[in-house]
Each structure stands twice: as structure tokens, then as C-alpha cells.
Design an enzyme around this catalytic site. Structure first.
Site, short mmCIF file in Angstrom:
data_model
loop_
_atom_site.label_atom_id
_atom_site.label_comp_id
_atom_site.label_asym_id
_atom_site.label_seq_id
_atom_site.Cartn_x
_atom_site.Cartn_y
_atom_site.Cartn_z
N LYS A 1 -5.18 14.78 19.12
CA LYS A 1 -5.30 15.15 17.70
C LYS A 1 -5.16 16.65 17.50
CE LYS A 1 -9.30 16.08 16.06
NZ LYS A 1 -10.17 16.95 15.31
N ASN A 2 -5.86 17.44 18.30
CA ASN A 2 -5.87 18.88 18.04
C ASN A 2 -4.55 19.55 18.41
OD1 ASN A 2 -8.36 18.72 16.87
ND2 ASN A 2 -9.50 19.34 18.70
N CYS B 1 -15.31 19.55 10.59
CA CYS B 1 -16.66 19.10 10.90
C CYS B 1 -17.65 20.23 10.73
CB CYS B 1 -16.72 18.58 12.33
SG CYS B 1 -15.99 16.94 12.51
N ARG C 1 -18.00 28.67 11.16
CA ARG C 1 -16.65 28.62 11.73
C ARG C 1 -15.81 29.73 11.09
NH1 ARG C 1 -14.94 22.38 12.60
NH2 ARG C 1 -13.57 23.31 14.15
N ASP D 1 -16.50 19.68 22.68
CA ASP D 1 -16.18 18.39 22.04
C ASP D 1 -16.65 17.19 22.87
OD1 ASP D 1 -15.07 19.83 20.02
OD2 ASP D 1 -13.00 19.43 20.55
N ARG E 1 -11.65 10.35 11.87
CA ARG E 1 -10.83 11.58 11.82
C ARG E 1 -10.07 11.77 13.13
NH1 ARG E 1 -13.89 16.26 8.73
NH2 ARG E 1 -11.92 17.21 9.22
C1 EPZ Z 1 -11.04 23.92 17.72
O1 EPZ Z 1 -11.78 24.42 16.62
C2 EPZ Z 1 -11.05 22.43 17.59
N1 EPZ Z 1 -10.45 22.08 16.30
C3 EPZ Z 1 -12.47 21.91 17.66
O2 EPZ Z 1 -12.35 20.50 17.69
C4 EPZ Z 1 -13.12 22.37 18.96
O3 EPZ Z 1 -14.48 22.02 18.94
C5 EPZ Z 1 -13.00 23.89 19.09
O4 EPZ Z 1 -11.62 24.30 18.96
C6 EPZ Z 1 -13.51 24.41 20.44
O5 EPZ Z 1 -12.79 23.83 21.48
C7 EPZ Z 1 -9.12 21.98 16.19
O6 EPZ Z 1 -8.37 22.17 17.15
C8 EPZ Z 1 -8.58 21.61 14.86
P1 EPZ Z 1 -12.58 28.00 17.96
P2 EPZ Z 1 -11.68 25.95 16.24
O7 EPZ Z 1 -11.87 28.93 17.07
O8 EPZ Z 1 -10.30 26.42 16.52
C9 EPZ Z 1 -15.85 31.41 17.12
C10 EPZ Z 1 -13.09 18.28 17.32
O9 EPZ Z 1 -14.12 17.57 17.38
N2 EPZ Z 1 -14.83 32.03 16.26
O10 EPZ Z 1 -12.09 27.84 19.37
O11 EPZ Z 1 -12.21 26.10 14.86
C11 EPZ Z 1 -16.38 30.10 16.55
O12 EPZ Z 1 -17.41 30.32 15.62
C12 EPZ Z 1 -13.26 19.71 17.01
O13 EPZ Z 1 -11.95 17.86 17.46
C13 EPZ Z 1 -15.06 33.27 15.70
O14 EPZ Z 1 -16.12 33.87 15.89
O15 EPZ Z 1 -12.70 26.58 17.27
C14 EPZ Z 1 -16.82 29.40 17.80
O16 EPZ Z 1 -18.09 29.86 18.16
C15 EPZ Z 1 -14.31 20.11 16.10
N3 EPZ Z 1 -14.09 33.83 14.92
C16 EPZ Z 1 -15.83 29.86 18.86
O17 EPZ Z 1 -15.24 31.05 18.34
C17 EPZ Z 1 -12.90 33.22 14.71
O18 EPZ Z 1 -12.05 33.78 14.00
C18 EPZ Z 1 -14.74 28.88 19.20
O19 EPZ Z 1 -14.11 28.42 17.99
C19 EPZ Z 1 -12.67 31.96 15.27
C20 EPZ Z 1 -13.65 31.38 16.05
#
Ligand code: EPZ
Length: 442
Positions: free
Chosen positions: A22-23, A118, A123, A306, A398
Site C-alpha cells: 500500500k505505502n 491514521c 505527524r 507498523d 484502508r
Molecule cells: C509513513 O508515514 C507510512 N505512511 C506510515 O504507515 C508508517 O507508519 C511511517 O511511514 C513510518 O514507517 C505512508 O507511507 C503513507 P514518517 P509517514 O515521515 O511518512 C517524524 C501505515 O499503517 N516527522 O516516516 O507520515 C514523524 O512525526 C502507516 O501504513 C517529522 O518530525 O512517517 C515520525 O515521528 C501509518 N517531520 C517520524 O518522523 C516530518 O516532516 C517518522 O515519520 C516528517 C516526519
């Protein structure tokens, strides 16, 4: 209201086929509109998040043709650079923020509603914005939208303050058609980052180093059409692996890339499962009560956030005290209250869950707080004695294609029920139990 009814207690056994990731698909479909030529994407999972991004592409003027359930032909030439991306679909999903990177990369202009997704903690998208600005874009957040524009995008050296999957993918998309070279340091290494880079390279982009923490991009002036097949879903595969462990089952999970599952396999071995692997399958066998371990979620190749709810729910049944530390999202233990209703003995302190394993869960009336937690509650229900009802399954849908059907194929008793319809059909038990479950075998 649609929900699942699960009758637990059966060991799962048999074979299950994993869908496309999915991602990865969210990123690849968003990137597919970066060329005016036609792109064909195969192995697209049929889940609601993907339907939402496809709908969004159509609504903004893209052409989307469904060739079969998992194959789509997309052409982005009809999308105008002045079209704002703001509709009911965009706001439902997280992956819609990839349209900022793809439209900015293609048209040097993007105006996209802030994403949904979610509720697993804060985020922020500051790292995405930092990357776009480093490439020369001006970015404004106002009225719930992100507006980014540039006269020209110019390659840059970008150091990510946190490892972010979304920011790495978005910056790659914005940089592939920038002038000159871009380097992204401290990049995310997840399999879907690599898949997106491979997809863009098949369209003529020049991206090197995806899968390491330094990604180098040489800008090209244009991208062309391609045919591409999405990688299997690592998290769906891991979910079935933990379902096998929780039910002391014997499940062969097919259409996987075992390398992507290493952190999950390692934990299953540690707690006492037997694992067999070949090129594209992994078999998980659990014959006895499993043992405790500790887990900390980390960016890839660490243990995925995840998969945190799924492993916690298995550890809740293991002998001894386990500790699970969530280091990526601060609000990802909401499902523990639900597990507690099933008899789990888990205390959450900050970002740590302390789990004292119990012999057995009991069925309960449960609500899914988010996608992965919902899947974990289904696993717990499959391992419980008696019936459970799981509500808010829209979250599960989802990201899991045919979840109940696939589980049924390996011996689970799970049914999707529409309560209202069920009531109309008068087969709702009035005196069955406190669980208010249908008075019938499933
Ligand atoms: C992706 O979310 C996935 N979503 C999430 O999948 C997954 O949990 C996550 O990566 C971590 O592997 C999609 O791919 C659509 P991140 P994303 O940016 O990209 C911080 C699922 O169940 N951060 O890697 O939103 C953030 O707060 C899900 O399929 C910042 O501080 O996650 C977090 O602590 C839900 N500033 C960490 O980084 C930013 O600009 C990692 O978030 C961006 C992120």
C-alpha cells in the site's frame, strides 16, 4: 454498521498470498502523473487508501483506467498546473501529500490540502517543507492547504533532521526534474522508498543510493511512460506471520520478499517460532506457547512501527515479561485498552509497554483505533477463546485487501457483518451472551 465477528481458538494453517505494498503504491501512483505519457502500474492493492488516491488523480484531471483489479493505466497529461488538489479523498489519506512533491516536481507548482491518515501521533511535515525550500520553492501553509511554487527548482544538498519516509519520497519527487544534482542525507531506507526510486528510474529519472541513507539524484528535463509492478506488502506479510504465531499455527505466506521481513523473522525466531524461507515465501510454525522478548521500533531495517501493535498482541500471550518501546510515533498504544478488555496484562508508561504474558485472551467487544492496531485486534481475537466483535473496520480496510477472506482461507472463523442488515434479517441473538453476537456458527 459493518464490523467483524471472530470466533477465536483455531490454529491458522495453509497458504496466503500477499498483495502489493500500500505505502509503495501511494507514492508510485502519485509519481505516475509526473509524465505526460501513459504509465501502467501492476500489483496495486485493492484497498480504500489506494482507491482514494486514484479518485484524487481522476478528480484533478488525470486519466485512470482499471485494466484488472490490480492493474491501472494512468495518464497525467490532462492535469492543469493551476488545479488545486482539495477534495474529500485527499483529506482522508496520508499518501495524498505525495501529490505536493509530484506536482511541484512536474509543474513547479502545487496546491494540495493537508493530508489525513491514521491518528497515531503528531505527524508534522516540516522536513518535507525544508526539502522543497532547499530546492528553491516557496512554501506556504494556509487555510488547511500547502501551496508550493518555484520559478525553477535547483538541486541541493539536504540533510534530514529526522528519518522520514514521507519526506524522503516527497523530496525525491520534487528533485528528479530539478536542475543539477540533489543529495539527500539521513534518508529513509524503507523498501517503498526503493520501489519509488526504481519506478522513477524506469521513467527516465537518475536516482542512485535509494535503500541507503544517502540518495543522489541527477535532475532530468523530462520523464517518460513505463510499465511497473509494485513490491509485495511487507506489513501485510508480517501481520499474517504474527497471526500464525498467535494462534500456534502453520502458515505459508507467499509473494513476499523475505529480505524485507528480516526484523520480523528475527523476533519470531527469538520467541520460539520456526521459520522456513525460500525466494518468495516464508513459512511460520508455532507449536507451543512462545517466550518473551523486547522490541524497539526503528526506521528500516529496524523493527517497523507498523508492526508494533501486532507483536505486542502476540507478546501478550507469551511466557514472561516483554517490553515494547515505540520510538517513531507517540500515540501508538491506544489499542492496549482494547487488549486489556480481552484479559491482557499490559501497562503503558510513556512510549513503553510492559507486557506480562497471559495464557489466553477472552473474546470482547472491540474498536479499532487505527489501521495496524485494528489488524492486531483481529489477531488477538483469533487467538482468544469465545467470540469477539471488532468495530471501526474502515481503518483496517484502508490497508488490508480481503482481510477476512484471506484469514478464512487459512482456517479462521471471521465474518464481516452489517449490524443493521443483520438486525433486519432477524438473526441477531437476543439471549446469547454479553457480547451481543449473532446466534450462529461462523
Ligand atoms: C509513513 O508515514 C507510512 N505512511 C506510515 O504507515 C508508517 O507508519 C511511517 O511511514 C513510518 O514507517 C505512508 O507511507 C503513507 P514518517 P509517514 O515521515 O511518512 C517524524 C501505515 O499503517 N516527522 O516516516 O507520515 C514523524 O512525526 C502507516 O501504513 C517529522 O518530525 O512517517 C515520525 O515521528 C501509518 N517531520 C517520524 O518522523 C516530518 O516532516 C517518522 O515519520 C516528517 C516526519
Amino acid at each position: 454498521m459493518e464490523h467483524y465477528i471472530v470466533k477465536g481458538g483455531n490454529s491458522l494453517s495453509g497458504e496466503v498470498e500477499i498483495a502489493g505494498a500500500k505505502n509503495a503504491a501511494l507514492a508510485i501512483l502519485a509519481a505516475s502523473i509526473m509524465t505526460n505519457e501513459t504509465v501502467t502500474v501492476e500489483n496495486v492493492p485493492d484497498v480504500s487508501d489506494i482507491r482514494a488516491i486514484l479518485k484524487t488523480i481522476e478528480v484533478i484531471g488525470g486519466y485512470v483506467e482499471k485494466l484488472d483489479r490490480h492493474t491501472f493505466r494512468i495518464n497525467g497529461s490532462g492535469i492543469s498546473k493551476d488545479t488545486p488538489v482539495d477534495n474529500e479523498y485527499v483529506r482522508k489519506i496520508r499518501g495524498s501529500y505525495y501529490l505536493i512533491g509530484s506536482l511541484l516536481g512536474k509543474y513547479k507548482k502545487a496546491d494540495v490540502a493537508l493530508p489525513g491518515g491514521c491518528n497515531i501521533g503528531l505527524r508534522p511535515i516540516d522536513q518535507h517543507i525544508k526539502g522543497f525550500r532547499a530546492l528553491g520553492a516557496s512554501v506556504r501553509l494556509a487555510s488547511g492547504r500547502v501551496a508550493a511554487r518555484a520559478d525553477r527548482l535547483v538541486g541541493s544538498h539536504i540533510y534530514m533532521d529526522v528519518v522520514s519516509v514521507g519526506a524522503t519520497i516527497n523530496i525525491i519527487m520534487a528533485a528528479v526534474m530539478a536542475e543539477g544534482n540533489t543529495t539527500i542525507e539521513n534518508a529513509a531506507k524503507e523498501p517503498h522508498v526503493v520501489d519509488l526510486a526504481n519506478f522513477l528510474n524506469s521513467m527516465g529519472a537518475r536516482i542512485k543510493g535509494a535503500g541507503t541513507d544517502v540518495i543522489r539524484i541527477k535532475g532530468v528535463s523530462t520523464l517518460h511512460g513505463t510499465n511497473y509492478s509494485i513490491i509485495p506488502d511487507q506489513i501485510e506479510a508480517g501481520t499474517f506471520m504474527f497471526a500464525a504465531a498467535a494462534t500456534r499455527g502453520d502458515v505459508t505466506i507467499k509473494n513476499v520478499i523475505p529480505k524485507h521481513l528480516e526484523s520480523i523473522t528475527a523476533k519470531l525466531l527469538e520467541i520460539g517460532c520456526q521459520i522456513e524461507e525460500s525466494d518468495d515465501m516464508v513459512r511460520v510454525v508455532a507449536t507451543r506457547r512462545l517466550s518473551r522478548t523486547n522490541v524497539k521500533t526503528l526506521p528500516y531495517p529496524g523493527f517497523p512501527t507498523d508492526m508494533q501493535p501486532q507483536i505486542t498482541c502476540v507478546l501478550g500471550l507469551c511466557r514472561g515479561i516483554s517490553i515494547v518501546t515505540e520510538s517513531i510515533f507517540e500515540n501508538r498504544f491506544k489499542y492496549v485498552d482494547e487488549l486489556t478488555k480481552m484479559g491482557a496484562n499490559i501497562t503503558v508508561e510513556g512510549n513503553t509497554a510492559i507486557i506480562d504474558g497471559v495464557e489466553q485472551y477472552t473474546g470482547a467487544h472491540l474498536s479499532s483505533p487505527d489501521l495496524r492496531a485494528g489488524a492486531a485486534l483481529v489477531i488477538a481475537a483469533l487467538a482468544a477463546d469465545d467470540y469477539s466483535e471488532i468495530f471501526d473496520i474502515k481503518f483496517i480496510e484502508r490497508g488490508y485487501e480481503d482481510f477476512p477472506e484471506k484469514l478464512r482461507k487459512i482456517g479462521a472463523h471471521i465474518e464481516k457483518i452489517d449490524t443493521d442488515e443483520d438486525k433486519r434479517n432477524s438473526c441477531y441473538a437476543s439471549d446469547n451472551s454479553d457480547l451481543h453476537i449473532p446466534n450462529r456458527d461462523i
